[in-house]
Design a protein around this motif. Structure first.
Motif, PDB file in Angstrom:
ATOM      1  N   SER A 118     -42.852  23.098 187.086  1.00  0.00           N
ATOM      2  CA  SER A 118     -42.332  23.522 185.789  1.00  0.00           C
ATOM      3  C   SER A 118     -40.822  23.777 185.822  1.00  0.00           C
ATOM      4  O   SER A 118     -40.234  24.116 184.801  1.00  0.00           O
ATOM      5  N   SER A 119     -40.214  23.621 187.016  1.00  0.00           N
ATOM      6  CA  SER A 119     -38.774  23.868 187.201  1.00  0.00           C
ATOM      7  C   SER A 119     -38.379  25.251 186.683  1.00  0.00           C
ATOM      8  O   SER A 119     -37.446  25.400 185.905  1.00  0.00           O
ATOM      9  N   SER A 120     -39.146  26.260 187.151  1.00  0.00           N
ATOM     10  CA  SER A 120     -38.859  27.623 186.715  1.00  0.00           C
ATOM     11  C   SER A 120     -39.187  28.616 187.825  1.00  0.00           C
ATOM     12  O   SER A 120     -40.018  28.346 188.687  1.00  0.00           O
ATOM     13  N   TYR A 121     -38.493  29.753 187.782  1.00  0.00           N
ATOM     14  CA  TYR A 121     -38.795  30.825 188.721  1.00  0.00           C
ATOM     15  C   TYR A 121     -40.028  31.567 188.232  1.00  0.00           C
ATOM     16  O   TYR A 121     -40.221  31.742 187.028  1.00  0.00           O
ATOM     17  N   ILE A 122     -40.861  31.971 189.172  1.00  0.00           N
ATOM     18  CA  ILE A 122     -42.094  32.681 188.843  1.00  0.00           C
ATOM     19  C   ILE A 122     -42.213  33.913 189.737  1.00  0.00           C
ATOM     20  O   ILE A 122     -41.432  34.097 190.667  1.00  0.00           O
ATOM     21  N   THR A 123     -43.218  34.731 189.453  1.00  0.00           N
ATOM     22  CA  THR A 123     -43.455  35.955 190.214  1.00  0.00           C
ATOM     23  C   THR A 123     -44.790  35.854 190.952  1.00  0.00           C
ATOM     24  O   THR A 123     -45.585  34.930 190.704  1.00  0.00           O
ATOM     25  N   LEU A 124     -45.046  36.825 191.820  1.00  0.00           N
ATOM     26  CA  LEU A 124     -46.355  36.890 192.479  1.00  0.00           C
ATOM     27  C   LEU A 124     -47.464  37.057 191.440  1.00  0.00           C
ATOM     28  O   LEU A 124     -48.559  36.521 191.599  1.00  0.00           O
ATOM     29  N   GLU A 125     -47.160  37.775 190.375  1.00  0.00           N
ATOM     30  CA  GLU A 125     -48.132  37.956 189.297  1.00  0.00           C
ATOM     31  C   GLU A 125     -48.476  36.608 188.650  1.00  0.00           C
ATOM     32  O   GLU A 125     -49.629  36.345 188.309  1.00  0.00           O
ATOM     33  N   ASP A 126     -47.467  35.755 188.494  1.00  0.00           N
ATOM     34  CA  ASP A 126     -47.718  34.412 187.959  1.00  0.00           C
ATOM     35  C   ASP A 126     -48.610  33.614 188.907  1.00  0.00           C
ATOM     36  O   ASP A 126     -49.522  32.897 188.461  1.00  0.00           O
ATOM     37  N   LEU A 127     -48.364  33.739 190.217  1.00  0.00           N
ATOM     38  CA  LEU A 127     -49.206  33.046 191.198  1.00  0.00           C
ATOM     39  C   LEU A 127     -50.640  33.567 191.140  1.00  0.00           C
ATOM     40  O   LEU A 127     -51.587  32.777 191.227  1.00  0.00           O
ATOM     41  N   ALA A 128     -50.808  34.874 190.980  1.00  0.00           N
ATOM     42  CA  ALA A 128     -52.150  35.447 190.856  1.00  0.00           C
ATOM     43  C   ALA A 128     -52.858  34.854 189.634  1.00  0.00           C
ATOM     44  O   ALA A 128     -54.045  34.534 189.689  1.00  0.00           O
ATOM     45  N   GLY A 129     -52.124  34.697 188.549  1.00  0.00           N
ATOM     46  CA  GLY A 129     -52.685  34.074 187.352  1.00  0.00           C
ATOM     47  C   GLY A 129     -53.075  32.627 187.598  1.00  0.00           C
ATOM     48  O   GLY A 129     -54.106  32.163 187.111  1.00  0.00           O
ATOM     49  N   MET A 130     -52.262  31.917 188.377  1.00  0.00           N
ATOM     50  CA  MET A 130     -52.586  30.531 188.710  1.00  0.00           C
ATOM     51  C   MET A 130     -53.876  30.465 189.524  1.00  0.00           C
ATOM     52  O   MET A 130     -54.708  29.574 189.306  1.00  0.00           O
ATOM     53  N   VAL A 131     -54.057  31.413 190.450  1.00  0.00           N
ATOM     54  CA  VAL A 131     -55.289  31.457 191.237  1.00  0.00           C
ATOM     55  C   VAL A 131     -56.476  31.683 190.317  1.00  0.00           C
ATOM     56  O   VAL A 131     -57.494  30.989 190.400  1.00  0.00           O
ATOM     57  N   ARG A 132     -56.344  32.643 189.406  1.00  0.00           N
ATOM     58  CA  ARG A 132     -57.448  32.952 188.479  1.00  0.00           C
ATOM     59  C   ARG A 132     -57.768  31.764 187.568  1.00  0.00           C
ATOM     60  O   ARG A 132     -58.903  31.601 187.144  1.00  0.00           O
ATOM     61  N   ASP A 133     -56.748  30.939 187.278  1.00  0.00           N
ATOM     62  CA  ASP A 133     -56.935  29.760 186.436  1.00  0.00           C
ATOM     63  C   ASP A 133     -57.314  28.525 187.245  1.00  0.00           C
ATOM     64  O   ASP A 133     -57.332  27.414 186.716  1.00  0.00           O
ATOM     65  N   ASP A 134     -57.605  28.717 188.539  1.00  0.00           N
ATOM     66  CA  ASP A 134     -57.977  27.614 189.440  1.00  0.00           C
ATOM     67  C   ASP A 134     -56.903  26.536 189.548  1.00  0.00           C
ATOM     68  O   ASP A 134     -57.211  25.356 189.656  1.00  0.00           O
ATOM     69  N   VAL A 135     -55.649  26.939 189.501  1.00  0.00           N
ATOM     70  CA  VAL A 135     -54.539  26.006 189.678  1.00  0.00           C
ATOM     71  C   VAL A 135     -54.236  25.930 191.170  1.00  0.00           C
ATOM     72  O   VAL A 135     -53.966  26.957 191.803  1.00  0.00           O
ATOM     73  N   GLU A 136     -54.309  24.746 191.722  1.00  0.00           N
ATOM     74  CA  GLU A 136     -54.032  24.576 193.147  1.00  0.00           C
ATOM     75  C   GLU A 136     -52.529  24.521 193.369  1.00  0.00           C
ATOM     76  O   GLU A 136     -51.820  23.802 192.682  1.00  0.00           O
ATOM     77  N   PHE A 137     -52.069  25.292 194.367  1.00  0.00           N
ATOM     78  CA  PHE A 137     -50.650  25.282 194.704  1.00  0.00           C
ATOM     79  C   PHE A 137     -50.479  25.513 196.190  1.00  0.00           C
ATOM     80  O   PHE A 137     -51.391  25.969 196.884  1.00  0.00           O
ATOM     81  N   GLN A 138     -49.301  25.176 196.648  1.00  0.00           N
ATOM     82  CA  GLN A 138     -48.918  25.364 198.040  1.00  0.00           C
ATOM     83  C   GLN A 138     -47.545  26.016 198.024  1.00  0.00           C
ATOM     84  O   GLN A 138     -46.658  25.566 197.302  1.00  0.00           O
ATOM     85  N   VAL A 139     -47.379  27.083 198.805  1.00  0.00           N
ATOM     86  CA  VAL A 139     -46.099  27.775 198.858  1.00  0.00           C
ATOM     87  C   VAL A 139     -45.397  27.379 200.150  1.00  0.00           C
ATOM     88  O   VAL A 139     -45.962  27.512 201.244  1.00  0.00           O
ATOM     89  N   LEU A 140     -44.185  26.868 200.008  1.00  0.00           N
ATOM     90  CA  LEU A 140     -43.392  26.446 201.156  1.00  0.00           C
ATOM     91  C   LEU A 140     -42.137  27.288 201.276  1.00  0.00           C
ATOM     92  O   LEU A 140     -41.528  27.641 200.261  1.00  0.00           O
ATOM     93  N   ASP A 141     -41.772  27.607 202.509  1.00  0.00           N
ATOM     94  CA  ASP A 141     -40.499  28.274 202.751  1.00  0.00           C
ATOM     95  C   ASP A 141     -39.410  27.256 202.436  1.00  0.00           C
ATOM     96  O   ASP A 141     -39.401  26.150 202.983  1.00  0.00           O
ATOM     97  N   ALA A 142     -38.495  27.604 201.530  1.00  0.00           N
ATOM     98  CA  ALA A 142     -37.485  26.646 201.063  1.00  0.00           C
ATOM     99  C   ALA A 142     -36.574  26.176 202.189  1.00  0.00           C
ATOM    100  O   ALA A 142     -36.132  25.028 202.192  1.00  0.00           O
ATOM    101  N   LYS A 143     -36.292  27.033 203.156  1.00  0.00           N
ATOM    102  CA  LYS A 143     -35.369  26.668 204.235  1.00  0.00           C
ATOM    103  C   LYS A 143     -36.049  25.842 205.323  1.00  0.00           C
ATOM    104  O   LYS A 143     -35.556  24.793 205.708  1.00  0.00           O
ATOM    105  N   SER A 144     -37.188  26.330 205.817  1.00  0.00           N
ATOM    106  CA  SER A 144     -37.849  25.664 206.949  1.00  0.00           C
ATOM    107  C   SER A 144     -38.876  24.616 206.530  1.00  0.00           C
ATOM    108  O   SER A 144     -39.239  23.753 207.325  1.00  0.00           O
TER     109      SER A 144
END
Length: 187
Positions: free
Chosen positions: A27-53
């Motif tokens: 979505s090209s936007s900054y999100i919060t942990l709360e947004d990620l929790a909502g994505m989990v509840r909505d069954d949205v699959e995601f992967q979190v990557l460390d931007a540097k490594s």
């Protein structure tokens, strides 16, 4: 955030920057942990990557979400005794079995959740669904007790005449069948 996956079928990539900000590349936007929790509840699959490594840090982010949910001051889901038992499993010879066991237990619970809720709301404590819930809970307790005791089980008489040892043998057979099904699904 309504899509379960990107159009190409891959999970949505979230990048975590050193300043602790999370960036949703879909979505090209900054999100919060709360947004990620909502994505989990909505069954949205995601992967979190460390931007540097580029390391996959999804596990630690999901753990952080659980920590935040438990500390939020609302109703806690994880009882202290369960947390103690879970911590006790680290370093235990049975530790390797726990992830697949917990995953299978949660999947079984989720599949039966609506049926169990309906049975209890109707007050049908002797229904087959209530008995299924009771059996699932007994299985989880027995497995946790067995894992924590290093596999040592003392037989004790039960109301139905069976012993804990007999019940454990039946539960082990069920676990073996569940593991076989999980192995088949994984192929």
């Amino acid at each position: 955030m309504g899509r379960a996956k990107r159009d190409d079928g891959q999970p949505i990539t979230i990048k975590k920057y050193a300043n602790r900000r999370l960036y949703n590349t879909d979505s090209s936007s900054y999100i919060t942990l709360e947004d990620l929790a909502g994505m989990v509840r909505d069954d949205v699959e995601f992967q979190v990557l460390d931007a540097k490594s580029g390391d996959d840090i999804t596990h630690s982010i999901l753990t952080q979400i659980i920590m935040d949910e438990e500390a939020s001051g609302g109703e806690q889901m994880l009882p202290v005794n369960f947390l103690r038992q879970l911590i006790g499993m680290y370093g235990n010879s049975m530790q390797a079995l726990m992830p697949s066991y917990l995953e299978a237990s949660m999947q079984n619970f989720r599949q039966n959740q609506a049926k169990i809720r309906e049975a209890f709301e109707k007050g049908i404590s002797n229904s087959p669904l209530a008995k299924l819930h009771e059996t699932n809970m007994a299985m989880m307790r027995a497995a946790a007790d067995t894992l924590l005791s290093g596999g040592q089980v003392k037989p004790t008489a039960r109301d139905d005449g069976a012993t804990d040892k007999e019940e454990l043998a039946a539960l082990r057979e069920q676990m073996a069948q569940m593991q076989k099904k999980l192995d088949e699904l994984g192929k």
